[in-house]
Design a protein around this motif. Structure first.
Motif, short mmCIF file in Angstrom:
data_model
loop_
_atom_site.label_atom_id
_atom_site.label_comp_id
_atom_site.label_asym_id
_atom_site.label_seq_id
_atom_site.Cartn_x
_atom_site.Cartn_y
_atom_site.Cartn_z
N ASN A 1 42.08 38.84 47.94
CA ASN A 1 41.72 39.83 46.93
C ASN A 1 42.92 40.35 46.13
OD1 ASN A 1 39.00 39.69 47.71
ND2 ASN A 1 39.31 41.29 49.26
N SER A 2 44.04 39.64 46.16
CA SER A 2 45.19 40.04 45.35
C SER A 2 45.12 39.34 44.00
CB SER A 2 46.51 39.68 46.05
OG SER A 2 46.69 40.47 47.20
N ALA A 3 45.64 40.00 42.98
CA ALA A 3 45.64 39.41 41.64
C ALA A 3 46.55 38.19 41.62
CB ALA A 3 46.13 40.43 40.62
N PRO A 4 46.13 37.09 40.97
CA PRO A 4 46.94 35.87 40.92
C PRO A 4 48.28 36.11 40.20
CG PRO A 4 44.68 35.44 40.22
CD PRO A 4 44.83 36.91 40.31
N VAL A 5 49.29 35.37 40.62
CA VAL A 5 50.61 35.45 39.97
C VAL A 5 50.54 34.73 38.64
CG1 VAL A 5 53.03 34.81 40.17
CG2 VAL A 5 51.78 35.58 42.20
N GLY B 1 65.82 48.21 32.91
CA GLY B 1 66.62 48.27 34.13
C GLY B 1 66.18 47.26 35.17
N ALA B 2 65.03 46.61 34.95
CA ALA B 2 64.54 45.62 35.91
C ALA B 2 65.39 44.35 35.82
CB ALA B 2 63.08 45.30 35.62
N LEU B 3 65.84 43.87 36.99
CA LEU B 3 66.61 42.62 37.02
C LEU B 3 65.69 41.40 37.06
CD1 LEU B 3 69.41 43.63 39.55
CD2 LEU B 3 69.45 43.70 37.05
N GLY B 4 64.42 41.63 37.26
CA GLY B 4 63.41 40.58 37.28
C GLY B 4 62.07 41.22 37.61
N TYR B 5 61.01 40.46 37.49
CA TYR B 5 59.70 41.00 37.86
C TYR B 5 58.72 39.86 38.08
CZ TYR B 5 58.44 40.18 32.97
OH TYR B 5 58.22 39.60 31.75
N THR B 6 57.67 40.19 38.82
CA THR B 6 56.57 39.26 39.08
C THR B 6 55.32 39.83 38.43
OG1 THR B 6 57.56 38.57 41.18
CG2 THR B 6 55.21 38.13 40.86
N MET B 7 54.76 39.11 37.48
CA MET B 7 53.58 39.59 36.77
C MET B 7 52.32 39.01 37.41
SD MET B 7 52.40 39.04 32.79
CE MET B 7 53.69 40.06 32.10
N GLN B 8 51.41 39.92 37.78
CA GLN B 8 50.12 39.51 38.29
C GLN B 8 49.04 39.88 37.27
OE1 GLN B 8 51.21 41.50 42.38
NE2 GLN B 8 49.35 40.28 42.69
N VAL B 9 48.07 39.01 37.10
CA VAL B 9 46.98 39.24 36.15
C VAL B 9 45.65 39.14 36.87
CG1 VAL B 9 45.86 38.43 34.05
CG2 VAL B 9 48.35 38.36 34.22
N GLU B 10 44.90 40.23 36.85
CA GLU B 10 43.58 40.25 37.49
C GLU B 10 42.61 39.33 36.74
OE1 GLU B 10 42.63 41.66 40.19
OE2 GLU B 10 44.01 43.30 40.63
N THR B 11 41.72 38.69 37.49
CA THR B 11 40.70 37.85 36.85
C THR B 11 39.60 38.69 36.22
OG1 THR B 11 39.58 37.64 38.98
CG2 THR B 11 41.16 35.90 38.38
N ARG B 12 39.43 39.92 36.70
CA ARG B 12 38.44 40.84 36.16
C ARG B 12 38.88 42.26 36.45
NH1 ARG B 12 35.51 42.77 40.42
NH2 ARG B 12 35.68 41.61 42.38
N ASP B 13 38.28 43.21 35.74
CA ASP B 13 38.59 44.61 35.97
C ASP B 13 38.01 45.08 37.30
OD1 ASP B 13 40.03 44.92 33.69
OD2 ASP B 13 38.38 45.76 32.51
N LYS B 14 38.77 45.90 38.01
CA LYS B 14 38.30 46.47 39.27
C LYS B 14 38.13 47.97 39.10
CE LYS B 14 40.05 43.19 42.73
NZ LYS B 14 40.89 43.05 43.95
N THR B 15 36.95 48.43 39.45
CA THR B 15 36.67 49.86 39.35
C THR B 15 36.94 50.56 40.67
OG1 THR B 15 34.95 49.38 37.73
CG2 THR B 15 34.95 51.58 38.70
N LEU B 16 36.58 49.91 41.77
CA LEU B 16 36.78 50.48 43.10
C LEU B 16 37.96 49.81 43.79
CD1 LEU B 16 33.10 50.70 44.39
CD2 LEU B 16 34.51 52.56 43.49
#
Length: 604
Positions: free
Chosen positions: A440-444, A455-470
């Motif tokens: 149930n984690s958003a895909p990378v 100031g971020a030296l790097g980052y990992t972007m995750q994108v949800e497949t759909r909006d989560k309300t709960l």
């Protein structure tokens, strides 16, 4: 004659004085300068040249003065005028007569009296009169404008280029609530037959940037009625009673234009709750009292609909929110995924966009963004396209603009040592592996170790497949574990701590404390609320509403949740240590990889 009449008569006398002085100047210029203006300019010539032209029979007229000679030539029907110094030549007159040269006055044309009259009298006087008329109108307009400014109200009557609901995307529920109001303003007879009354006031509430002001303009545009726009701060004055006077002036103008819409933006400026504090603002309270009276007092404001907007509804006075004043609240919330797609497409119409743009992906990557933020993302993409020398905005431009808004611009001059670059690589891959190995984690979507201006030296972007309300407890624990993944990777590989996990620690602690104090996700406190306050739409920290002893237990329980998530992150990375090294080395080499590349190596 009283003082007011003298003041009113003073501008008329000034205009008369202005006309007299201007006409006098024109006459003086005409009498003294007009003859000189009509004179002909002559070219300087040598005396020998003059004699040669006389002998060549080119000179047709001569004017001899004491110190100079003016003469006119006619060559191939082209008249030219020359001037030469006077020389005492006794034979000159005989030579001129022998060549049939005429003697006369050169450089003075016979004036054209009609042209002179038009140029020197009629035209200047006409200009003066027109200028005076325009200045008089401008004075009247400025007086009206000054009156408008003093009252703090501006009227914006709808025109052919009006705002409509078609320009407001991602707010279908709000538009449905307001469509009834538009219909009432357009067809009041239909509602009068059954006895229904239009709401006197509608309050638009929601986070900043969701389009509350735009929605109010669209209501006026759809109903095709006058639109009075004002801000709550325009009623706030230092002098007691001035704000209330502005409210009265606003409603007096609105009644004359009824049916119409009065819009007050940021109404919380004048509509805050009244209290018995000794430091209360008497001027603000008088302004609020006047607003309450105008909305539902002794007089009925038929045809005047009040629209107001705020992102702090919890601070408004209860008397302002009761039925008869603001009868209805319309929530203009952050758009969902379909709403974000619609907003992106609406804004994209104002730019040259490539055909193959995945608005769905852009919408998924901007979860929680407001309409104003989405508009900014599209504009940032257009600016990047121009910098890159392209004529159209591409999908890559929009993706980069999202990263610019989230993490800032790339720091192209930032140089990391090889050891630091290696640590950042393991840190980011640690986050990515935790996100991929938990349910149930958003895909990378993307991993990068390119430093950003935030100031971020790097980052990992995750994108949800759909909006989560709960958000379930499992989802919350997964988020905390993912935040712990970077530090866990550093501990596993280098056996050392770095400052790179500072933001991860902050976010993990925030979620853990919310699980304990707000969401009731622990057995120790069950469904007991331990925090109060916080602003619904503007965020802000809540305050603990418990005893100091309970606050200590809250800290212990939050720490327990973080330790549990940290241990889980370390175990998952230990079980996938081989892939951790492989992916970190690949990221170290490439600096930026996509989610597809990451999953391909992880699953190989």
């Amino acid at each position: 004659m009283n003082e007011n009449e003298k003041k009113q008569d003073r501008p008329g006398k000034l205009v008369i004085y202005y006309y007299v002085i201007a006409i006098s100047i024109v006459l003086l210029i005409n009498w003294f300068l007009f003859p000189a203006v009509t004179g002909t300019k002559a070219v300087e010539a040598e005396y020998s040249q003059f004699l040669q032209q006389v002998n060549d029979q080119q000179v047709v007229m001569v004017e001899i003065q004491n110190d100079y000679i003016l003469y006119k030539t006619d060559v191939d029907e082209n008249e030219n005028y020359f001037k030469t110094d006077f020389t005492d030549d006794p034979e000159l007159l005989q030579v001129l007569k022998s060549q049939n040269v005429e003697f006369g006055q050169i450089g003075r044309k016979k004036p054209d009296y009609l042209v002179s009259l038009i140029i020197c009298y009629i035209l200047p006087i006409s200009i003066i009169l027109v200028d005076g008329f325009m200045k008089k109108n401008k004075t009247n307009d400025s007086e009206l404008s000054s009156s408008e400014e003093k009252s703090g109200n501006k009227i914006n009557v709808t025109t052919a280029s009006k705002t409509t609901f078609a320009e407001v995307a991602g707010q279908d529920e709000a538009k449905e609530s307001l469509a009834e109001v538009v219909d009432y303003l357009s067809n009041p007879e239909k509602y009068a037959e059954i006895g229904a009354k239009c709401p006197k006031g509608i309050l638009l509430v929601g986070p900043p940037g969701t389009g509350k002001t735009l929605m109010a303009k669209a209501v006026a545009g759809e109903a095709n009625v006058p639109f009075f726009a004002s801000s709550g701060s325009e009623f706030v004055e230092m002098y007691v009673g001035r704000g209330a006077a502005r409210v009265r002036e606003l409603f007096e103008k609105a009644k004359k234009k009824a049916p119409c819409i009065v819009f007050i933006d940021e109404i919380d400026t004048v509509g805050k709750k009244r209290n018995s504090s000794l430091n209360s603002n008497e001027e603000r309270e008088q302004t609020l009292n006047q607003l309450l009276t105008e909305m539902d007092g002794f007089e009925d404001n038929k045809g005047v609909l009040i629209l107001a907007a705020t992102n702090r509804p919890e601070t408004l006075d209860p008397a302002l929110l009761r039925p008869g004043r603001f009868d209805r609240q319309v929530r203009v919330e952050l758009p969902d995924m379909e709403g974000r797609i619609s907003i992106l497409k609406v804004h994209a119409q104002n730019y040259k966009m490539e055909e193959k743009i995945d608005y769905n992906l852009i919408a998924r990557a901007t979860s929680g963004a407001s309409g104003a933020q989405l508009a900014n993302i599209v504009n940032e993409g257009a600016l990047r396209a121009v910098r890159m020398g392209r004529a159209e905005v591409s999908h890559a431009d929009l993706e980069e603009s999202i990263e610019v808004v989230i993490a800032g611009e790339q720091k192209k001059n930032a140089i990391l040592s090889l050891q630091e670059k290696k640590i950042v690589s393991y840190h980011e891959i640690g986050h990515a592996i935790l996100a991929a190995k938990q349910t149930n984690s958003a895909p990378v979507h993307k991993i990068t170790i390119v430093p950003r201006t935030s100031g971020a030296l790097g980052y990992t972007m995750q994108v949800e497949t759909r909006d989560k309300t709960l958000l379930t407890r499992t989802d919350a624990m997964n988020k905390i574990a993912t935040y712990c993944g970077g530090r866990a990777a550093e501990e596993l590989v280098f056996g050392e701590y770095t400052t790179g996990a500072s933001n991860d620690i902050e976010q993990a602690t925030k979620i853990a404390r919310a699980m304990v104090t707000k969401y009731g996700m622990t057995d120790k406190f069950d469904m007991m609320a331990l925090e109060t306050g916080g602003r619904q739409y503007l965020g802000g920290d809540s305050q603990l509403s418990c005893s100091p002893e309970t606050a200590q237990l809250v800290d212990r329980e939050s720490l327990s949740i973080i330790k549990e998530a940290h241990a889980r992150a370390a175990k998952i990375l230990k079980d996938n240590e081989k892939k951790l090294h492989e992916l970190a080395n690949y990221l170290f080499e490439k600096e930026t990889i996509t989610g597809e590349q990451f999953m391909e190596i992880l699953q190989a």
